[in-house]
Motif scaffolding. Structure first.
Motif, PDB file in Angstrom:
ATOM      1  N   THR A 217       0.776  -0.972   0.162  1.00 16.23           N
ATOM      2  CA  THR A 217      -0.087   0.004  -0.017  1.00 16.23           C
ATOM      3  C   THR A 217       0.991   1.295  -0.036  1.00 16.23           C
ATOM      4  OG1 THR A 217      -0.058   0.221   2.339  1.00 16.23           O
ATOM      5  CG2 THR A 217      -1.687  -1.320   1.337  1.00 16.23           C
TER       6      THR A 217
ATOM      7  N   HIS B   5     -14.113   2.179  11.412  1.00 13.79           N
ATOM      8  CA  HIS B   5     -13.355   2.075   9.978  1.00 13.79           C
ATOM      9  C   HIS B   5     -12.432   1.022  10.036  1.00 13.79           C
ATOM     10  CE1 HIS B   5     -11.445   3.877   6.298  1.00 13.79           C
ATOM     11  NE2 HIS B   5     -12.823   3.401   5.942  1.00 13.79           N
TER      12      HIS B   5
ATOM     13  N   PRO C  22      -3.438   2.126  -3.595  1.00 10.96           N
ATOM     14  CA  PRO C  22      -3.669   3.271  -2.512  1.00 10.96           C
ATOM     15  C   PRO C  22      -3.584   2.715  -1.235  1.00 10.96           C
ATOM     16  CG  PRO C  22      -5.189   3.226  -4.494  1.00 10.96           C
ATOM     17  CD  PRO C  22      -4.251   1.916  -4.755  1.00 10.96           C
ATOM     18  N   GLY C  23      -4.479   1.607  -0.571  1.00  9.48           N
ATOM     19  CA  GLY C  23      -4.819   1.251   0.554  1.00  9.48           C
ATOM     20  C   GLY C  23      -4.990  -0.312   0.641  1.00  9.48           C
ATOM     21  N   ALA C  24      -4.861  -0.428   2.090  1.00  8.75           N
ATOM     22  CA  ALA C  24      -5.115  -2.283   2.416  1.00  8.75           C
ATOM     23  C   ALA C  24      -6.168  -2.686   1.609  1.00  8.75           C
ATOM     24  CB  ALA C  24      -5.112  -2.166   3.679  1.00  8.75           C
ATOM     25  N   TYR C  25      -7.345  -1.867   1.553  1.00  8.23           N
ATOM     26  CA  TYR C  25      -8.461  -2.282   1.127  1.00  8.23           C
ATOM     27  C   TYR C  25      -8.471  -2.815  -0.579  1.00  8.23           C
ATOM     28  CZ  TYR C  25     -13.641  -3.149   0.077  1.00  8.23           C
ATOM     29  OH  TYR C  25     -14.946  -3.711  -0.356  1.00  8.23           O
ATOM     30  N   GLU C  26      -7.323  -2.236  -1.183  1.00  5.70           N
ATOM     31  CA  GLU C  26      -7.236  -2.585  -2.602  1.00  5.70           C
ATOM     32  C   GLU C  26      -6.299  -3.852  -2.825  1.00  5.70           C
ATOM     33  OE1 GLU C  26      -7.332   0.802  -1.622  1.00  5.70           O
ATOM     34  OE2 GLU C  26      -9.188   0.694  -2.253  1.00  5.70           O
TER      35      GLU C  26
ATOM     36  N   TRP D 235      -0.281   3.839   1.873  1.00  2.00           N
ATOM     37  CA  TRP D 235      -0.678   4.609   2.956  1.00  2.00           C
ATOM     38  C   TRP D 235       0.544   4.120   4.070  1.00  2.00           C
ATOM     39  CZ3 TRP D 235      -4.821   6.048   6.478  1.00  2.00           C
ATOM     40  CH2 TRP D 235      -6.006   6.519   5.817  1.00  2.00           C
ATOM     41  N   ASN D 236       0.722   5.009   4.919  1.00  2.00           N
ATOM     42  CA  ASN D 236       1.880   4.828   6.173  1.00  2.00           C
ATOM     43  C   ASN D 236       3.123   4.360   5.220  1.00  2.00           C
ATOM     44  OD1 ASN D 236       0.013   5.151   8.338  1.00  2.00           O
ATOM     45  ND2 ASN D 236      -0.816   3.331   7.754  1.00  2.00           N
TER      46      ASN D 236
ATOM     47  N   ILE E  62     -12.372  -2.491   7.791  1.00  5.50           N
ATOM     48  CA  ILE E  62     -11.072  -2.588   6.882  1.00  5.50           C
ATOM     49  C   ILE E  62     -10.327  -4.018   7.342  1.00  5.50           C
ATOM     50  CG2 ILE E  62      -9.337  -1.889   5.553  1.00  5.50           C
ATOM     51  CD1 ILE E  62     -10.120   0.791   5.642  1.00  5.50           C
TER      52      ILE E  62
ATOM     53  N   VAL F 228      -0.446  -1.426   6.436  1.00  5.42           N
ATOM     54  CA  VAL F 228      -0.273  -0.983   7.668  1.00  5.42           C
ATOM     55  C   VAL F 228      -1.546  -0.403   7.855  1.00  5.42           C
ATOM     56  CG1 VAL F 228       0.850   0.240   9.427  1.00  5.42           C
ATOM     57  CG2 VAL F 228       2.119  -0.835   7.590  1.00  5.42           C
ATOM     58  N   LEU F 229      -2.370  -1.111   8.638  1.00  8.25           N
ATOM     59  CA  LEU F 229      -3.363  -0.277   9.194  1.00  8.25           C
ATOM     60  C   LEU F 229      -3.560   0.184  10.550  1.00  8.25           C
ATOM     61  CD1 LEU F 229      -5.852  -3.204   7.665  1.00  8.25           C
ATOM     62  CD2 LEU F 229      -6.453  -0.539   7.399  1.00  8.25           C
ATOM     63  N   ILE F 230      -3.662   1.505  10.813  1.00  9.06           N
ATOM     64  CA  ILE F 230      -3.462   1.936  12.356  1.00  9.06           C
ATOM     65  C   ILE F 230      -5.040   2.444  12.703  1.00  9.06           C
ATOM     66  CG2 ILE F 230      -2.412   3.717  13.750  1.00  9.06           C
ATOM     67  CD1 ILE F 230      -0.169   3.594  11.727  1.00  9.06           C
TER      68      ILE F 230
HETATM   69  O1  LIG Z   1      -3.936   0.969   4.351  1.00 11.91           O
HETATM   70  C1  LIG Z   1      -4.587   1.481   4.744  1.00 11.91           C
HETATM   71  N1  LIG Z   1      -5.771   2.045   4.446  1.00 11.91           N
HETATM   72  C2  LIG Z   1      -6.610   2.782   5.083  1.00 11.91           C
HETATM   73  N2  LIG Z   1      -7.651   3.206   4.397  1.00 11.91           N
HETATM   74  C3  LIG Z   1      -7.845   3.054   3.157  1.00 11.91           C
HETATM   75  C4  LIG Z   1      -8.725   1.920   2.544  1.00 11.91           C
HETATM   76  O2  LIG Z   1      -7.745   1.084   2.697  1.00 11.91           O
HETATM   77  C5  LIG Z   1      -8.887   2.131   0.907  1.00 11.91           C
HETATM   78  O3  LIG Z   1      -7.689   2.342   0.450  1.00 11.91           O
HETATM   79  C6  LIG Z   1      -9.825   3.322   0.712  1.00 11.91           C
HETATM   80  O4  LIG Z   1     -11.078   2.862   1.538  1.00 11.91           O
HETATM   81  C7  LIG Z   1     -10.300   3.393  -0.578  1.00 11.91           C
HETATM   82  O5  LIG Z   1     -10.867   2.420  -0.950  1.00 11.91           O
HETATM   83  C8  LIG Z   1      -6.326   2.967   6.268  1.00 11.91           C
HETATM   84  N3  LIG Z   1      -7.244   3.763   7.400  1.00 11.91           N
HETATM   85  O6  LIG Z   1      -8.462   4.181   6.710  1.00 11.91           O
HETATM   86  O7  LIG Z   1      -6.936   3.987   8.438  1.00 11.91           O
HETATM   87  C9  LIG Z   1      -5.269   2.516   6.973  1.00 11.91           C
HETATM   88  O8  LIG Z   1      -4.786   2.821   8.127  1.00 11.91           O
HETATM   89  N4  LIG Z   1      -4.275   1.844   6.018  1.00 11.91           N
END
Ligand SMILES: O=c1[nH]c(NC[C@H](O)[C@H](O)[C@H](O)CO)c([N+](=O)[O-])c(=O)[nH]1
Length: 205
Positions: A25, A139, A60-64, A27-28, A143, A131-133
């Motif tokens: 990801t 939320h 972009p983030g963990a959800y992807e 993020w972080n 996730i 990394v999810l914090i």
């Molecule tokens: O990778 C992360 N995604 C996070 N959110 C974004 C999510 O993973 C998606 O990218 C977003 O919802 C778009 O789909 C986080 N928080 O919201 O805290 C996080 O801590 N880490």
């Protein structure tokens, strides 16, 4: 410290013929970067994985992570089946290609025999790193659960082992500790690297 993580086998497993995908990801990113490098370094130095056989992609983030892992696994299978020249070379983290960057069209040199375009095999294992914090809402819980289930499903659905490299932390300190960035912890990325090699060999039987 009393690290209860994966106990690497005594004799490191030889990964010299393996192709590994790391999806991470953005993020972080500083913490993610340390985890990715931990995994890369261990696979190369301990398990003999060739640097050019480690493909790094970012989302972009963990959800992807689950979607990207699944998509890239399936693409690698198709390319291996076609014997096509694999367009994804290994990139270091800062130049990580993200999914929506157009791949340079590469065609084998005119007149080159198909054999000349070295076909790449499909990935032998995948490591999903994020990394999810916890923030101030629920939320985080949603996730974490979705990502955990999603990543497990990718491995089961594709038949390619996927290592769960997502830190689910209540505080940034916890994340820094698990990336070996606080001078006290251990970089869990290293364990994910050895785990991916071990699982890949299980997969290549
Ligand atoms: O990778 C992360 N995604 C996070 N959110 C974004 C999510 O993973 C998606 O990218 C977003 O919802 C778009 O789909 C986080 N928080 O919201 O805290 C996080 O801590 N880490």
């Amino acid at each position: 410290g009393d690290h209860h993580g994966l106990q690497a086998s005594e004799t490191p497993v030889d990964g010299s013929n393996l192709r590994i995908l790391i999806v991470h990801t953005r993020w972080n990113l500083p913490i993610v970067k340390a985890l990715v490098e931990g995994a890369q370094k261990t696979m190369i130095e301990v398990n003999n994985v060739k640097p050019e056989n480690i493909v790094v992609e970012s989302v972009p983030g963990a959800y992807e992570l689950p979607f990207a892992a699944h998509k890239l696994i399936e693409v690698s299978k198709v390319r291996a089946a076609d014997g096509a020249n694999d367009l994804m070379g290994s990139v270091n983290l800062l130049d990580g290609l993200n999914l929506n960057s157009p791949k340079p069209a590469s065609t084998p040199a005119a007149g080159a025999s198909p054999a000349a375009s070295k076909s790449k095999k499909a990935f032998d294992a995948v490591i999903c790193i994020g990394v999810l914090i916890k923030g101030s809402t629920m939320h985080f819980e949603y996730i974490c659960e979705a990502v955990t289930q999603g990543i497990m499903r990718v491995g089961l659905d594709t038949g390619i082992p996927v290592v769960f490299g997502v830190l689910t932390c209540l505080t940034e300190e916890q994340a820094l500790n698990r990336a070996g960035m606080d001078g006290k912890g251990h970089n869990h990325g290293e364990d994910w690297g050895t785990g991916a090699v071990e699982m890949a060999l299980l997969n290549t039987r």
